[in-house]
Write an enzyme that holds these catalytic residues in place. Sequence first.
Site, PDB file in Angstrom:
ATOM      1  N   VAL A 141      -5.838  -1.267   9.223  1.00 47.22           N
ATOM      2  CA  VAL A 141      -5.504   0.130   9.517  1.00 47.22           C
ATOM      3  C   VAL A 141      -5.432   0.368  11.029  1.00 47.22           C
ATOM      4  O   VAL A 141      -5.307   1.496  11.472  1.00 47.22           O
ATOM      5  CB  VAL A 141      -6.551   1.084   8.873  1.00 47.22           C
ATOM      6  CG1 VAL A 141      -6.499   0.989   7.352  1.00 47.22           C
ATOM      7  CG2 VAL A 141      -7.967   0.796   9.378  1.00 47.22           C
ATOM      8  N   HIS A 147      -2.932   0.087   3.458  1.00 50.97           N
ATOM      9  CA  HIS A 147      -4.127   0.940   3.446  1.00 50.97           C
ATOM     10  C   HIS A 147      -4.083   2.030   4.504  1.00 50.97           C
ATOM     11  O   HIS A 147      -5.126   2.576   4.867  1.00 50.97           O
ATOM     12  CB  HIS A 147      -5.385   0.081   3.588  1.00 50.97           C
ATOM     13  CG  HIS A 147      -5.626  -0.820   2.400  1.00 50.97           C
ATOM     14  ND1 HIS A 147      -6.464  -1.910   2.428  1.00 50.97           N
ATOM     15  CD2 HIS A 147      -5.121  -0.775   1.136  1.00 50.97           C
ATOM     16  CE1 HIS A 147      -6.466  -2.505   1.232  1.00 50.97           C
ATOM     17  NE2 HIS A 147      -5.648  -1.840   0.441  1.00 50.97           N
ATOM     18  N   ASN A 203      -7.680 -19.027   7.409  1.00 47.60           N
ATOM     19  CA  ASN A 203      -8.999 -18.394   7.362  1.00 47.60           C
ATOM     20  C   ASN A 203     -10.029 -19.438   7.785  1.00 47.60           C
ATOM     21  O   ASN A 203      -9.905 -20.601   7.402  1.00 47.60           O
ATOM     22  CB  ASN A 203      -9.287 -17.928   5.912  1.00 47.60           C
ATOM     23  CG  ASN A 203     -10.339 -16.846   5.843  1.00 47.60           C
ATOM     24  OD1 ASN A 203     -11.432 -16.986   6.357  1.00 47.60           O
ATOM     25  ND2 ASN A 203      -9.986 -15.735   5.196  1.00 47.60           N
TER      26      ASN A 203
HETATM   27  C1  BJW Z   1     -10.949 -14.496   9.826  1.00 47.21           C
HETATM   28  C2  BJW Z   1     -11.416 -14.508  11.116  1.00 47.21           C
HETATM   29  C3  BJW Z   1     -10.527 -14.986  12.073  1.00 47.21           C
HETATM   30  C4  BJW Z   1     -12.991 -13.735   9.914  1.00 47.21           C
HETATM   31  N1  BJW Z   1      -9.307 -15.382  11.710  1.00 47.21           N
HETATM   32  N2  BJW Z   1      -9.740 -14.903   9.491  1.00 47.21           N
HETATM   33  C5  BJW Z   1     -12.930  -3.981 -10.551  1.00 47.21           C
HETATM   34  C6  BJW Z   1     -12.055  -5.056 -10.635  1.00 47.21           C
HETATM   35  C7  BJW Z   1     -10.835  -5.046  -9.939  1.00 47.21           C
HETATM   36  C8  BJW Z   1     -10.473  -3.957  -9.157  1.00 47.21           C
HETATM   37  C9  BJW Z   1     -11.348  -2.887  -9.094  1.00 47.21           C
HETATM   38  C10 BJW Z   1     -12.550  -2.897  -9.784  1.00 47.21           C
HETATM   39  N3  BJW Z   1     -13.202  -1.726  -9.504  1.00 47.21           N
HETATM   40  C11 BJW Z   1     -12.429  -0.988  -8.681  1.00 47.21           C
HETATM   41  C12 BJW Z   1     -11.303  -1.684  -8.411  1.00 47.21           C
HETATM   42  C13 BJW Z   1     -10.199  -1.279  -7.536  1.00 47.21           C
HETATM   43  C14 BJW Z   1     -10.555  -1.409  -6.061  1.00 47.21           C
HETATM   44  C15 BJW Z   1     -10.981  -2.865  -5.764  1.00 47.21           C
HETATM   45  O1  BJW Z   1     -10.186  -3.752  -5.595  1.00 47.21           O
HETATM   46  N4  BJW Z   1     -12.288  -3.092  -5.665  1.00 47.21           N
HETATM   47  C16 BJW Z   1     -12.784  -4.467  -5.460  1.00 47.21           C
HETATM   48  C17 BJW Z   1     -13.700  -4.473  -4.254  1.00 47.21           C
HETATM   49  C18 BJW Z   1     -13.436  -4.924  -6.729  1.00 47.21           C
HETATM   50  N5  BJW Z   1      -9.350  -1.082  -5.333  1.00 47.21           N
HETATM   51  C19 BJW Z   1      -9.020   0.181  -5.092  1.00 47.21           C
HETATM   52  O2  BJW Z   1      -9.743   1.129  -5.375  1.00 47.21           O
HETATM   53  C20 BJW Z   1      -7.664   0.410  -4.441  1.00 47.21           C
HETATM   54  N6  BJW Z   1      -6.954   1.368  -5.190  1.00 47.21           N
HETATM   55  C21 BJW Z   1      -6.595   1.140  -6.472  1.00 47.21           C
HETATM   56  O3  BJW Z   1      -6.769   0.061  -7.015  1.00 47.21           O
HETATM   57  O4  BJW Z   1      -6.013   2.210  -7.114  1.00 47.21           O
HETATM   58  C22 BJW Z   1      -5.866   2.118  -8.547  1.00 47.21           C
HETATM   59  C23 BJW Z   1      -7.250   2.184  -9.196  1.00 47.21           C
HETATM   60  C24 BJW Z   1      -8.071   3.245  -8.925  1.00 47.21           C
HETATM   61  C25 BJW Z   1      -9.348   3.306  -9.500  1.00 47.21           C
HETATM   62  C26 BJW Z   1      -9.813   2.277 -10.325  1.00 47.21           C
HETATM   63  C27 BJW Z   1      -8.982   1.191 -10.576  1.00 47.21           C
HETATM   64  C28 BJW Z   1      -7.688   1.148 -10.002  1.00 47.21           C
HETATM   65  C29 BJW Z   1      -7.812   0.945  -3.040  1.00 47.21           C
HETATM   66  C30 BJW Z   1      -8.430  -0.050  -2.113  1.00 47.21           C
HETATM   67  C31 BJW Z   1      -8.647   0.590  -0.746  1.00 47.21           C
HETATM   68  C32 BJW Z   1      -9.389  -0.348   0.207  1.00 47.21           C
HETATM   69  N7  BJW Z   1      -9.789   0.379   1.371  1.00 47.21           N
HETATM   70  C33 BJW Z   1     -10.450  -0.321   2.445  1.00 47.21           C
HETATM   71  C34 BJW Z   1     -10.868   0.707   3.515  1.00 47.21           C
HETATM   72  C35 BJW Z   1      -9.644   1.178   4.311  1.00 47.21           C
HETATM   73  C36 BJW Z   1      -9.996   2.287   5.252  1.00 47.21           C
HETATM   74  C37 BJW Z   1     -10.938   1.871   6.336  1.00 47.21           C
HETATM   75  O5  BJW Z   1     -10.647   0.972   7.126  1.00 47.21           O
HETATM   76  O6  BJW Z   1     -11.985   2.485   6.408  1.00 47.21           O
HETATM   77  O7  BJW Z   1      -9.559  -1.302   2.974  1.00 47.21           O
HETATM   78  S1  BJW Z   1     -11.861  -1.284   1.924  1.00 47.21           S
HETATM   79  C38 BJW Z   1     -11.549  -2.648   2.999  1.00 47.21           C
HETATM   80  O8  BJW Z   1     -11.250  -3.812   2.221  1.00 47.21           O
HETATM   81  C39 BJW Z   1     -10.277  -2.282   3.763  1.00 47.21           C
HETATM   82  C40 BJW Z   1      -9.554  -3.603   3.783  1.00 47.21           C
HETATM   83  O9  BJW Z   1      -8.180  -3.404   4.016  1.00 47.21           O
HETATM   84  C41 BJW Z   1      -9.884  -4.163   2.416  1.00 47.21           C
HETATM   85  C42 BJW Z   1      -9.691  -5.650   2.313  1.00 47.21           C
HETATM   86  O10 BJW Z   1     -10.544  -6.332   3.151  1.00 47.21           O
HETATM   87  P1  BJW Z   1     -10.013  -7.576   4.000  1.00 47.21           P
HETATM   88  O11 BJW Z   1      -8.968  -7.098   4.914  1.00 47.21           O
HETATM   89  O12 BJW Z   1      -9.699  -8.684   3.102  1.00 47.21           O
HETATM   90  O13 BJW Z   1     -11.285  -7.877   4.909  1.00 47.21           O
HETATM   91  P2  BJW Z   1     -12.642  -8.667   4.527  1.00 47.21           P
HETATM   92  O14 BJW Z   1     -13.669  -8.209   5.486  1.00 47.21           O
HETATM   93  O15 BJW Z   1     -12.960  -8.568   3.098  1.00 47.21           O
HETATM   94  O16 BJW Z   1     -12.294 -10.201   4.816  1.00 47.21           O
HETATM   95  C43 BJW Z   1     -12.065 -10.661   6.134  1.00 47.21           C
HETATM   96  C44 BJW Z   1     -11.667 -12.124   6.069  1.00 47.21           C
HETATM   97  O17 BJW Z   1     -11.340 -12.538   7.381  1.00 47.21           O
HETATM   98  C45 BJW Z   1     -12.774 -13.066   5.560  1.00 47.21           C
HETATM   99  O18 BJW Z   1     -12.246 -13.933   4.568  1.00 47.21           O
HETATM  100  C46 BJW Z   1     -13.159 -13.869   6.795  1.00 47.21           C
HETATM  101  O19 BJW Z   1     -13.540 -15.218   6.515  1.00 47.21           O
HETATM  102  C47 BJW Z   1     -11.877 -13.831   7.576  1.00 47.21           C
HETATM  103  N8  BJW Z   1     -12.003 -14.007   9.029  1.00 47.21           N
HETATM  104  N9  BJW Z   1     -12.742 -14.046  11.117  1.00 47.21           N
HETATM  105  C48 BJW Z   1      -8.968 -15.340  10.399  1.00 47.21           C
HETATM  106  N10 BJW Z   1     -10.927 -15.054  13.388  1.00 47.21           N
END
Ligand code: BJW
Length: 245
Positions: free
Chosen positions: A103, A119, A211
């Site tokens: 973001v 996002h 990664n």
């Molecule tokens: C490096 C590095 C370097 C380190 N070089 N790499 C049960 C089962 C399945 C799904 C669901 C469930 N219960 C609920 C859900 C749905 C839910 C979901 O998926 N939850 C899971 C956690 C289980 N999803 C949602 O709610 C989404 N909406 C949706 O599905 O709508 C329909 C629906 C609604 C209701 C129920 C069911 C369906 C919306 C998701 C919104 C996510 N929002 C956030 C916050 C954004 C705002 C903010 O910034 O404040 O988005 S949460 C956070 O996680 C953020 C990120 O974009 C997102 C993903 O994280 P990301 O980018 O992968 O980061 P990390 O920290 O997880 O990983 C970093 C990686 O980098 C690591 O691997 C490191 O090793 C690596 N790394 N240094 C390269 N130098």
Amino acid sequence: MPHFTAKLLPLLHRSAHVTVLTGAGISAESGLPTFRGAGGLWRTYRAEDLATPEAFARNPQLVWGWYNYRREMVRSHRPNAGHYALAELHGLVGKLTLITQCVDGYHRQAGFEEVIELHGNILVSRCLQCGKEGETEVWRAGLPYCACGGMMRPGVVWFGESLPRAALQSAHHAAETCSIFFAIGTSAMVYPAAQLPHVAGMHGAYIVEINPEETALTALADELLQGPSGKVLPQLIHALTKVSS
Ligand code: BJW
Ligand code: ZN
């Protein structure tokens, strides 16, 4: 230096469409914390208290306080070598679709103009009442309000909310039509973004992960380039330009 297989560079060189999905890890070397893992935001803060519509309805002051703190962090840091390398890769392959879960807006700041932001963007505010995005018109009790009188919220996607429909559609299309899919700096745990590499794989794309750690995706990936993206991506560009010349 990670090992690039004999397959990757020629494949990338002649690929008509490359799709890239980035996550918080791409900005780690800029100094922004990721969400999960050591030093991650969810180690200190609870997502349920800060990143859901219910949390905002319960305590908008608390949520705005956290987002203002993070906005300041985004504004006071810069894109890193990984962001610039992806902007450079754009000019080296046939077509490159960049999808991000970040973001922070750093891809655009690094010169990649058309980015699919799944996002949202933390620097944008949106009115809860009229939906208008933009500047805060009025502040009351430390909270921002729109000219229409509605309260503003951060322009990001919280848990339980739908992703922007056009962005998600374009992302799916890009996953379905690419020949190489890169997943960079994402734990691949948050859906629906985490579905995209699977969609690409089902459509025959070669899956490459960048990664330092193994993730939920590693077992599916054809290749893991293990290391920080700020190092691996410039090395990949360097190796690719040698193949191209
Ligand atoms: C490096 C590095 C370097 C380190 N070089 N790499 C049960 C089962 C399945 C799904 C669901 C469930 N219960 C609920 C859900 C749905 C839910 C979901 O998926 N939850 C899971 C956690 C289980 N999803 C949602 O709610 C989404 N909406 C949706 O599905 O709508 C329909 C629906 C609604 C209701 C129920 C069911 C369906 C919306 C998701 C919104 C996510 N929002 C956030 C916050 C954004 C705002 C903010 O910034 O404040 O988005 S949460 C956070 O996680 C953020 C990120 O974009 C997102 C993903 O994280 P990301 O980018 O992968 O980061 P990390 O920290 O997880 O990983 C970093 C990686 O980098 C690591 O691997 C490191 O090793 C690596 N790394 N240094 C390269 N130098
Ligand atoms: Zn309004």
